[in-house]
Design a protein around this motif. Sequence first.
Motif, short mmCIF file in Angstrom:
data_model
loop_
_atom_site.label_atom_id
_atom_site.label_comp_id
_atom_site.label_asym_id
_atom_site.label_seq_id
_atom_site.Cartn_x
_atom_site.Cartn_y
_atom_site.Cartn_z
N ALA A 312 -11.78 -6.62 -9.46
CA ALA A 312 -13.03 -6.70 -10.24
C ALA A 312 -12.91 -5.81 -11.49
CB ALA A 312 -14.22 -6.28 -9.38
N ASP A 313 -12.34 -4.61 -11.31
CA ASP A 313 -12.10 -3.73 -12.46
C ASP A 313 -11.20 -4.43 -13.48
OD1 ASP A 313 -13.54 -1.67 -11.41
OD2 ASP A 313 -11.80 -0.51 -10.71
N ASP A 314 -10.17 -5.06 -12.98
CA ASP A 314 -9.20 -5.73 -13.86
C ASP A 314 -9.90 -6.83 -14.67
OD1 ASP A 314 -6.74 -6.28 -14.98
OD2 ASP A 314 -6.14 -7.63 -13.37
N LEU A 315 -10.76 -7.59 -14.01
CA LEU A 315 -11.48 -8.67 -14.71
C LEU A 315 -12.42 -8.09 -15.76
CD1 LEU A 315 -12.30 -11.00 -11.69
CD2 LEU A 315 -10.69 -11.49 -13.54
N ASP A 316 -12.91 -6.87 -15.50
CA ASP A 316 -13.78 -6.20 -16.48
C ASP A 316 -12.98 -5.54 -17.60
OD1 ASP A 316 -15.95 -6.86 -14.98
OD2 ASP A 316 -16.18 -4.91 -14.02
N GLY A 317 -11.66 -5.65 -17.52
CA GLY A 317 -10.83 -5.01 -18.55
C GLY A 317 -10.67 -3.52 -18.34
N ARG A 318 -10.95 -3.06 -17.11
CA ARG A 318 -10.87 -1.62 -16.88
C ARG A 318 -9.61 -1.18 -16.15
NH1 ARG A 318 -15.49 0.59 -13.99
NH2 ARG A 318 -16.20 -1.48 -13.36
N LEU A 319 -8.71 -2.13 -15.89
CA LEU A 319 -7.43 -1.75 -15.27
C LEU A 319 -6.36 -1.84 -16.36
CD1 LEU A 319 -5.90 -1.01 -12.66
CD2 LEU A 319 -5.49 -3.44 -12.33
N ALA A 320 -5.80 -0.70 -16.67
CA ALA A 320 -4.84 -0.67 -17.78
C ALA A 320 -3.54 -1.36 -17.37
CB ALA A 320 -4.55 0.78 -18.17
N PRO A 321 -2.94 -2.12 -18.29
CA PRO A 321 -1.61 -2.65 -17.99
C PRO A 321 -0.61 -1.49 -17.88
CG PRO A 321 -2.37 -3.37 -20.18
CD PRO A 321 -3.42 -2.46 -19.63
N ALA A 322 0.45 -1.71 -17.12
CA ALA A 322 1.43 -0.64 -16.92
C ALA A 322 2.18 -0.37 -18.22
CB ALA A 322 2.39 -1.03 -15.81
N GLU A 323 2.18 0.88 -18.65
CA GLU A 323 2.98 1.24 -19.82
C GLU A 323 4.38 1.65 -19.38
OE1 GLU A 323 0.75 4.29 -21.79
OE2 GLU A 323 -0.93 2.92 -22.19
N ARG A 324 4.43 2.20 -18.18
CA ARG A 324 5.68 2.72 -17.66
C ARG A 324 5.57 2.65 -16.14
NH1 ARG A 324 8.37 7.50 -16.62
NH2 ARG A 324 6.67 8.97 -16.59
N THR A 325 6.68 2.53 -15.46
CA THR A 325 6.60 2.55 -13.99
C THR A 325 7.59 3.54 -13.41
OG1 THR A 325 8.21 0.76 -13.77
CG2 THR A 325 5.91 0.13 -13.76
N ILE A 326 7.18 4.09 -12.29
CA ILE A 326 8.10 4.90 -11.50
C ILE A 326 8.48 4.06 -10.28
CG2 ILE A 326 8.42 7.05 -10.22
CD1 ILE A 326 5.95 8.15 -11.73
N GLN A 327 9.74 3.76 -10.16
CA GLN A 327 10.20 2.99 -8.99
C GLN A 327 10.34 3.94 -7.82
OE1 GLN A 327 10.60 -0.31 -8.89
NE2 GLN A 327 10.04 -0.46 -11.06
N ILE A 328 9.93 3.47 -6.65
CA ILE A 328 10.08 4.29 -5.46
C ILE A 328 11.27 3.75 -4.67
CG2 ILE A 328 9.01 5.00 -3.29
CD1 ILE A 328 6.30 4.67 -4.81
N ALA A 329 12.32 4.55 -4.59
CA ALA A 329 13.50 4.12 -3.85
C ALA A 329 13.35 4.56 -2.41
CB ALA A 329 14.74 4.72 -4.48
N ARG A 330 13.61 3.63 -1.51
CA ARG A 330 13.49 3.91 -0.08
C ARG A 330 14.82 4.52 0.36
NH1 ARG A 330 14.73 -0.14 3.60
NH2 ARG A 330 14.75 -1.55 1.83
N GLY A 331 14.79 5.79 0.68
CA GLY A 331 16.03 6.47 1.05
C GLY A 331 16.32 6.37 2.52
N GLU A 332 17.25 7.22 2.96
CA GLU A 332 17.70 7.17 4.35
C GLU A 332 16.53 7.42 5.31
OE1 GLU A 332 19.28 11.29 5.85
OE2 GLU A 332 20.17 10.90 3.89
N GLY A 333 16.64 6.82 6.47
CA GLY A 333 15.66 7.06 7.53
C GLY A 333 14.38 6.25 7.38
N LEU A 334 14.22 5.53 6.29
CA LEU A 334 12.97 4.79 6.09
C LEU A 334 13.19 3.29 6.10
CD1 LEU A 334 11.15 6.86 3.34
CD2 LEU A 334 10.84 6.94 5.81
N LYS A 335 12.28 2.61 6.80
CA LYS A 335 12.35 1.16 6.89
C LYS A 335 11.62 0.52 5.72
CE LYS A 335 10.81 -1.52 10.50
NZ LYS A 335 10.45 -1.69 11.91
N LEU A 336 10.51 1.11 5.34
CA LEU A 336 9.76 0.54 4.22
C LEU A 336 8.93 1.60 3.53
CD1 LEU A 336 6.46 0.07 4.94
CD2 LEU A 336 7.45 -1.58 6.51
N ALA A 337 8.61 1.31 2.28
CA ALA A 337 7.72 2.16 1.48
C ALA A 337 6.88 1.23 0.61
CB ALA A 337 8.53 3.11 0.61
N VAL A 338 5.55 1.34 0.75
CA VAL A 338 4.61 0.49 -0.01
C VAL A 338 3.53 1.39 -0.60
CG1 VAL A 338 2.93 -1.38 0.18
CG2 VAL A 338 5.01 -1.46 1.57
N PRO A 339 3.18 1.26 -1.87
CA PRO A 339 3.74 0.36 -2.87
C PRO A 339 5.17 0.74 -3.25
CG PRO A 339 2.21 1.89 -3.89
CD PRO A 339 2.09 2.10 -2.41
#
Lengths: 415, 466
Positions: A312-339
């Motif tokens: 709903a925020d996004d439709l109102d124009g209140r969610l900013a597009p991503a300018e930059r992203t930090i990728q989350i790398a799933r390291g040892e011992g982990l099956k998943l990481a979300v987001p």
Amino acid sequence: MTEPFETDVAIVGGGPAGIAAALALRHRGVARVTVLERESEAGGVPRHCGHPPFGLREFGRILSGPAYAARLRLEAVRAGVEIRTRTSVTALGPSGRLALTTPDGTAALAAGRVILATGVREMPRSARLITGDRPVGVLSTGTLQHAIYIERQKPFRRPLIVGTELVSLSAVLTCWKAGIRPVAVVEAASRPTARWPMALFPRLLGIPMHYGAELVDIRGRSRVEAATLRLADGTTRDVDCDGILLTGRFVPESALVRLSHLDVDMGSGGPSIDQFGRCSDPAYFAAGNLLRPVETAGWSFREGKRIGGIVADDLDGRLAPAERTIQIARGEGLKLAVPQRIALPSAEPSLGWIQLRAATGGTGVLSIRDGSAILWEKRLSILPERRILVPLAALLKAGERTDTVEIRFTSDKAG
Amino acid sequence: MMTSQSGLFDVAVIGGGVVGCAVARRFALDGARVLLLERASDILSGASKANSALLHTGFDAPPGSLELACMQAGYREYCEIRERMNLPLLETGAMVVAWSEADLARLDSIEAQARANGVDDVRLMEPAEVLAREPHLATSLRGALLVPGEHVIDPWSAPLAYLKQAVAHGAEVLCNAEVLSGRLDAGLWTLETPRGAVRARIVINCAGLFGDEVETRLLGRSDFIIMPRKGQFVVFDKAASALLTTILLPVPNERTKGVVLARTIFGNVLVGPTAEEQLDRTRADVRQEALRDLVAKAVAMVPGLADMPVTAIYAGLRPATEKKEYRVSAKPELRWITIGGIRSTGLTAALGIARHAASLHAGFDDAGFRPVNDPVWPHMPNLAEHGRRDWQADGHGEIVCHCELVTRREIEQALEGPLAAGDVGGLKRRTRAGMGRCQGFYCQARIAALTEGKFAEPLAVEKADD
């Protein structure tokens, strides 16, 4: 081919997450909210979980699964959500263009935003690569419950149950209620995956429990006749049974995503998202158990509600597009990481956390790293399939200068 | 499947595999009154239920062999008739890929054999060209022989179409009808089955894995011994089809025949088969270690498959014999034709084998039926991913199997008529229901309800109490 139509937000999947998202959108005043449900009625998995507890936090009362599903539908109708049942999405196109099939034929839908909420299913026998014949009678909890609670049919009388997740308890309950008598419960680990009721409950019913045991053969010409177990002490035992119930080992129902232009995360098996639930195409969002196996209906509902608000925020124009992203790398011992990535600038509301699952249990240190620098760490004891949450703030604070952070769990045992 | 059992048939075909279906069709089109006897509750329940679903050119078949002749005749006839029957063809071509120096050294002789077999459009490819054609292949490959004519087909709709055409021309089909014994009396065979005795002037043994047993039971001896060879397969998710188009064939060597990696007509990618000798003619079990090994072999060829979920696993038995060649013969005095040992090329060769059987019959003293002038061409429901499916048409009722988009109308049609599905395997082969990535998680309970009272082994055992 029916007429193409348009909507503000299309929600794929009418389970707890999808309906909750739809409710949130309508409460925020979004005019056209369309839930696309491929079954003959919305409600999702709770429709065929004929036992409590559902709905305590959402509706302030304890309901059975079907009553909870009915309540979801009622709330949706009251809020003015359009639910299209028997409507299957056959393809996800760029910018929210969906291909559908309905009993009247195919159709095209142009949606301003799409929220994917297709849920999870249990891993079938094939993907588990289980040895043996392939007779009738090998199925999962979801199929059993659909058979019992919706079609009113028993798929077997004396099944062997594999797994001790929370859903396994649900499976035992379903069997017992329907007069089906499981011959044993088998668990590969040395303890149950779910918390205390699973350890106790089958035993109370007199069902033998085998920990550290594995199903190593299925036999039966047309229907299951027997199974062979390898027990913890290395011996094998034949068990007479007329079915095999494979419980748990949930996987996201991400078929549409896998065949689409959207990025898939191999760890979770679901779409790759940022902290707003936004997929690699910003017209698409995702919520609920599609994101990861597996949470309760209540959790999925709250997550759906939150994502609905963000859209709903996004439709109102209140969610900013991503300018930059930090990728989350799933390291040892982990099956998943979300987001799987953090979009900057960040904002609230967001999912608020990074959700993790460990590959194996144990005591150790969970850390967020930027190369060799440790940005955050915490000592903890974890179990497989149990939720671990890391506050997003911990990562945001640390990740201002980097494009990738790694999260890992270093078990004490691994040294 | 009722039949006029008291009636007299010109031809009794024993075995409803792909060969039996093609033979039934050939004789029905030639004007014979045909009865097909199948021991299982549905056709295609033996070797024909599990194969690699390829249409082969015969490039690597033994030169001058009956197998080669039947494969090439079968290939031609399939291509001639398939459009009239709405049978699909995925023109992928194949590459015999060399993964080692030893493999590479053998490609020349394979090319020479292909040319000797009349497959002239083959050509050798350098690694760069192979990778340009299939960019997801492991870069360790050393070269390949391209065989453009190798294609992918629907392994179940084809034989079903053959038998449907036979039925349209008067053939009758009896399932659950294992031939227990028989006698030849004054030029007339009487065959005893659990469904009663049937009489026919000629018997054609297409019993596949039980071919030698049928010979022994009815003739007192068999000229060959069936030595079942198990083949296990793994089918990857449809998303994997983005990684591969061309069929990848191994370079055969002395020790092992190797495995095939190929698209399926249904949009998946399969790897297999294993080749495991065994004595049991019925048990085709899958084994975890062999399946893991197949997955590893597939990933070694196409590394991207490591990220692809497994959709299905299956195993079948091929009716190999103590010799490599087909075991086909006619015994006019016993009014008997044997079609045995069709071990792995049966899907391609079936229509050619059927023609060969008809030519063998021409040597019998009563040969000569009145051929059908204007054959009926049954129009098969398309199950191929690249063709138009029923879910794309109006009025399909609803989607029952969500993974394979199987409609209620398709399921209802598969349960109707003289060739209705007799068990859940038969329903899967006719519709794809339950064959997708969830393997029935979402639809099996619904299918159990839709098929109540129809199958020998029902999906549900009884009503649930409230």
